[in-house]
Write an enzyme that holds these catalytic residues in place. Structure first.
Site, PDB file in Angstrom:
ATOM      1  N   GLY B  31       0.824  -1.210   0.000  1.00 40.90           N
ATOM      2  CA  GLY B  31       0.000   0.000   0.000  1.00 40.90           C
ATOM      3  C   GLY B  31       0.851   1.249   0.000  1.00 40.90           C
ATOM      4  N   GLY B  35      -0.982   7.744   1.393  1.00 44.30           N
ATOM      5  CA  GLY B  35      -1.106   7.761   2.851  1.00 44.30           C
ATOM      6  C   GLY B  35       0.154   7.362   3.595  1.00 44.30           C
ATOM      7  N   ILE B  36      -0.051   6.553   4.624  1.00 41.88           N
ATOM      8  CA  ILE B  36       1.044   6.167   5.506  1.00 41.88           C
ATOM      9  C   ILE B  36       2.119   5.399   4.742  1.00 41.88           C
ATOM     10  CG2 ILE B  36       1.630   4.829   7.570  1.00 41.88           C
ATOM     11  CD1 ILE B  36      -1.323   5.274   8.441  1.00 41.88           C
ATOM     12  N   GLY B  37       1.687   4.509   3.835  1.00 41.18           N
ATOM     13  CA  GLY B  37       2.629   3.694   3.080  1.00 41.18           C
ATOM     14  C   GLY B  37       3.577   4.547   2.256  1.00 41.18           C
ATOM     15  N   SER B 165      -4.434  -0.611  14.318  1.00 40.09           N
ATOM     16  CA  SER B 165      -4.993   0.706  14.575  1.00 40.09           C
ATOM     17  C   SER B 165      -5.638   0.725  15.947  1.00 40.09           C
ATOM     18  CB  SER B 165      -6.020   1.039  13.497  1.00 40.09           C
ATOM     19  OG  SER B 165      -6.967   1.948  13.995  1.00 40.09           O
ATOM     20  N   TYR B 190     -14.174  -3.192   9.861  1.00 45.08           N
ATOM     21  CA  TYR B 190     -12.826  -2.615   9.867  1.00 45.08           C
ATOM     22  C   TYR B 190     -12.156  -2.857  11.213  1.00 45.08           C
ATOM     23  CZ  TYR B 190      -9.035   0.728   9.583  1.00 45.08           C
ATOM     24  OH  TYR B 190      -7.795   1.301   9.594  1.00 45.08           O
TER      25      TYR B 190
END
Lengths: 331, 314
Positions: B31, B35-37, B165, B190
């Site tokens: 990913g 974003g974070i990736g 998370s 999620y």
């Protein structure tokens, strides 16, 4: 004796508390159904009023046939049937990804899932499909007609072949498959006959005229067939969903419809589970979603000519919005 | 901190070889195109790691690869296009990663960061019949970890970092319907996949006890303002996410915390779950090793992967 009186409310509160505790524990600790253990329906949280009675696990002795099994709804129906421990015969067009679906279902739920590829538009191909079904299993315990299609555009814009294909797949193939599947039922045994129609079956729909009318055909046909088969242990069920958010593409379409698209959408998993629940209950019509049911009832008192005009007006609005969005994306 | 969380660690930590330098450690980040990736990929590349990213969108992959190689001191880096919602694609990606490592003359993979995650308000099934969030957030890390095990074992200090998370708090698993096909709620699904990430890490680290040079960690990236909550979300979800996003930090701020688990030697107290280089406590259910073992068996069955084939013996 104490003079303490217990009111009806107190009792109900107590029952509700006990029930919620039982539900919590059961959800967390119930053994998965695929392990063929007895799952008592007693303390499970029902997804609607039907589940509690039915999830006790109705076993079918023969596989059920699902057409259009690689599509969004077909896949969800296949998953739910597998969850119930039913064996499957999955079919879809050649080139679809049935291989991995069948394998994953077999692994996950410990059932047998056969796969057969067939282009349902051809009568020859359908005959060949059932010849192959016969080699796999002597009988069927059910047939789920999911395969169906539509092309974008008004009747004028569609090519003649496209109109023919809609009729071929939605009507001709569905009736043919139904007939051949019924031949494979075992007398005295339960047979589930499920057909996917659409909420569009209740209205004349401009821009989807052929599609909506073909779905209306199925609704009327199966209503009559149900009476013909009365007393033969065949449950005839017709599913009439609104637009289902099954794939990212379908979700985009739904979003284009704005508010109504959102409020009429029901989770595909819920629809799949509800479909089999209704079939097991012997209900003929299943319209998922309370609002959709209300819409259907409301629309039944409005003259069809007015409905058609209203839908056409709304459609033009949606097209404008879609165009507006495209421009916005391009900037 | 539950004792179950620490226990597998106490023995392994002492035997762990320390990482000398982060230069040219090879890292896989899933990913990596947003974003974070993406932030993590750039951060690692800038510090000399050889990063192999995985993304879904071919165009974004090319852009990420370009950005990453310009940051890397020797201009190295690679991004592979694969749709991680399918186990078959995960397998292909793993093979491609091993090829890339081969052409770079690296026999080993030093770290795998299972970062890719999706959110969806709607119950969507992948072509393999798995629920989308479950497939991407939990099945893919499980499968990828197995398929990359041969190269991870070649590392002198390998790391498997799974991005969980804080939203796992309060999540539960429905054992009779792990993928929540009935009564689906996007957020609950999620949360349960993020809980599964922690349970996966717990069981993985237990199965890695025999190989102390391989370590499994879970990371909490904090509340990060990414666009994840806007993809495949209904209007309620979008508005909630828009509100949350304003309070979140940038992905760049959470990258060092993840890179720390990839390249540094976490100091005591020992923990499997970290936020910004500090150990944190997950929910009670996430510390339950029985639950973790049960989940692992379910995942093995669903993917058809036999863990003992990859040396991850129970």
């Amino acid at each position: 004796m104490t003079d303490k009186t217990v009111s009806r409310e107190d009792v109900l509160k107590g029952v509700a508390l006990l029930r919620s505790m039982a539900l919590e524990n059961d959800i967390y600790w119930t053994t998965p159904t695929h392990e063929n253990t007895t799952v008592t329906g007693k303390a499970k949280q029902p997804h609607n009023q039907f589940t509690a009675k039915i999830d006790a696990g109705v076993k079918l002795s023969h596989p059920i046939l699902i057409t259009g099994a690689a599509g969004g709804l077909g896949r969800s129906l296949a998953v739910d049937a597998a969850r119930r421990g039913w064996s499957l015969v999955l079919t879809d067009r050649p080139g679809t990804n049935l291989e991995q679906l069948a394998k994953a279902l077999e692994r996950s739920y410990g059932i047998k899932a056969h796969k057969l590829f067939c282009d349902l538009t051809g009568a020859q191909a359908r005959a060949e499909l059932f010849r192959q079904v016969r080699t796999l299993t002597p009988h069927l315990s059910g047939a789920v007609n999911v395969a169906g299609l539509d092309f974008e555009g008004t009747f004028d814009e569609l090519r003649p072949e496209e109109v023919q294909t809609i009729i071929r797949v939605n009507i001709e193939a569905t009736l043919d498959v139904t007939h051949r599947a019924l031949e494979l039922r075992k007398k005295e045994q339960r047979f589930l006959l499920i057909t996917v129609s659409s909420l569009a079956a209740f209205y004349p729909m401009p821009v989807k005229a052929t599609y909506a009318a073909s779905k209306r055909f199925l609704l009327d046909f199966f209503r009559a067939l149900k009476e013909e088969l009365r007393g033969e242990n065949v449950s005839v069920t017709v599913l009439c969903p609104a637009g289902l958010p099954t794939t990212p593409g379908a979700i985009r379409d739904m979003e284009l419809q704005g508010f109504w698209g959102h409020v009429t959408a029901v989770q595909t998993g819920t629809v799949a589970a509800g479909t089999f629940d209704h079939a097991l209950q012997g209900n003929f019509l299943y319209i998922p979603g309370l609002l959709n049911k209300l819409l259907q009832i409301a629309s039944s008192v409005v003259p069809p000519s007015l409905l058609a005009r209203y839908i056409a007006w709304r459609w033009r609005g949606n097209t404008r919005r879609a165009k507006g969005r495209k421009e916005w994306v391009l900037q | 901190m539950g004792i179950a969380m620490i226990e597998p660690f106490i023995r392994t930590f002492q035997a762990k070889p320390f990482i000398e330098s982060s230069m040219m450690r090879s890292v896989v980040v899933t990913g990596c195109t947003s974003g974070i990736g993406q932030a993590l990929t750039n951060y690692l590349a800038a510090r000399g790691n050889f990063v192999i990213g995985i993304g879904r969108d071919a165009r974004k992959c090319a852009a990420t690869e370009k950005a990453m190689t310009t940051k890397h001191p020797a201009g190295l880096g690679r991004v592979i296009t694969a749709d991680l919602s399918k186990v078959s694609e995960v397998r292909r990606a793993a093979e491609e990663i091993q090829q890339v490592l081969g052409t770079q003359g690296k026999p080993s993979l030093d770290a795998l960061v299972n970062n890719a995650g999706v959110f969806s308000s709607w119950y969507i099934t992948t072509s393999e019949g798995f629920e989308l969030q479950f497939a991407v957030n939990q099945l893919a890390p499980f499968a990828l970890t197995h398929f990359l095990m041969p190269v991870l074992r070649q590392s002198s200090s390998g790391r498997i970092v799974t991005v969980s998370s804080g939203s796992h708090q309060g999540a539960k698993l429905r054992w009779n319907d792990l993928q929540r096909s009935r009564r689906y709620s996007g957020l609950a699904a999620y949360q349960s996949t993020k809980l599964m990430n922690l349970l996966f890490t717990l069981e993985l680290s237990r199965r890695l006890q025999a190989t102390p040079y391989l370590q499994a960690y879970a990371a909490d990236p904090g509340l990060v303002a990414t666009d994840m909550g806007f993809k495949g979300t209904d209007w309620i979800g979008k508005s909630i996410w828009a509100w949350r996003k304003r309070q979140g930090r940038t992905p760049e701020e959470s990258a060092p915390g993840l890179a720390f688990l990839v390249n540094e030697n976490p100091p005591p107290p020992w923990s499997l779950y970290w936020l910004d280089g500090k150990p944190i406590t997950p929910s009670r259910l996430a510390q339950d090793s029985q639950t973790a073992q049960r989940l692992w068996k379910e995942l093995e069955r669903m993917t058809g992967i036999n863990s003992s084939d990859y040396g991850l013996v129970a």
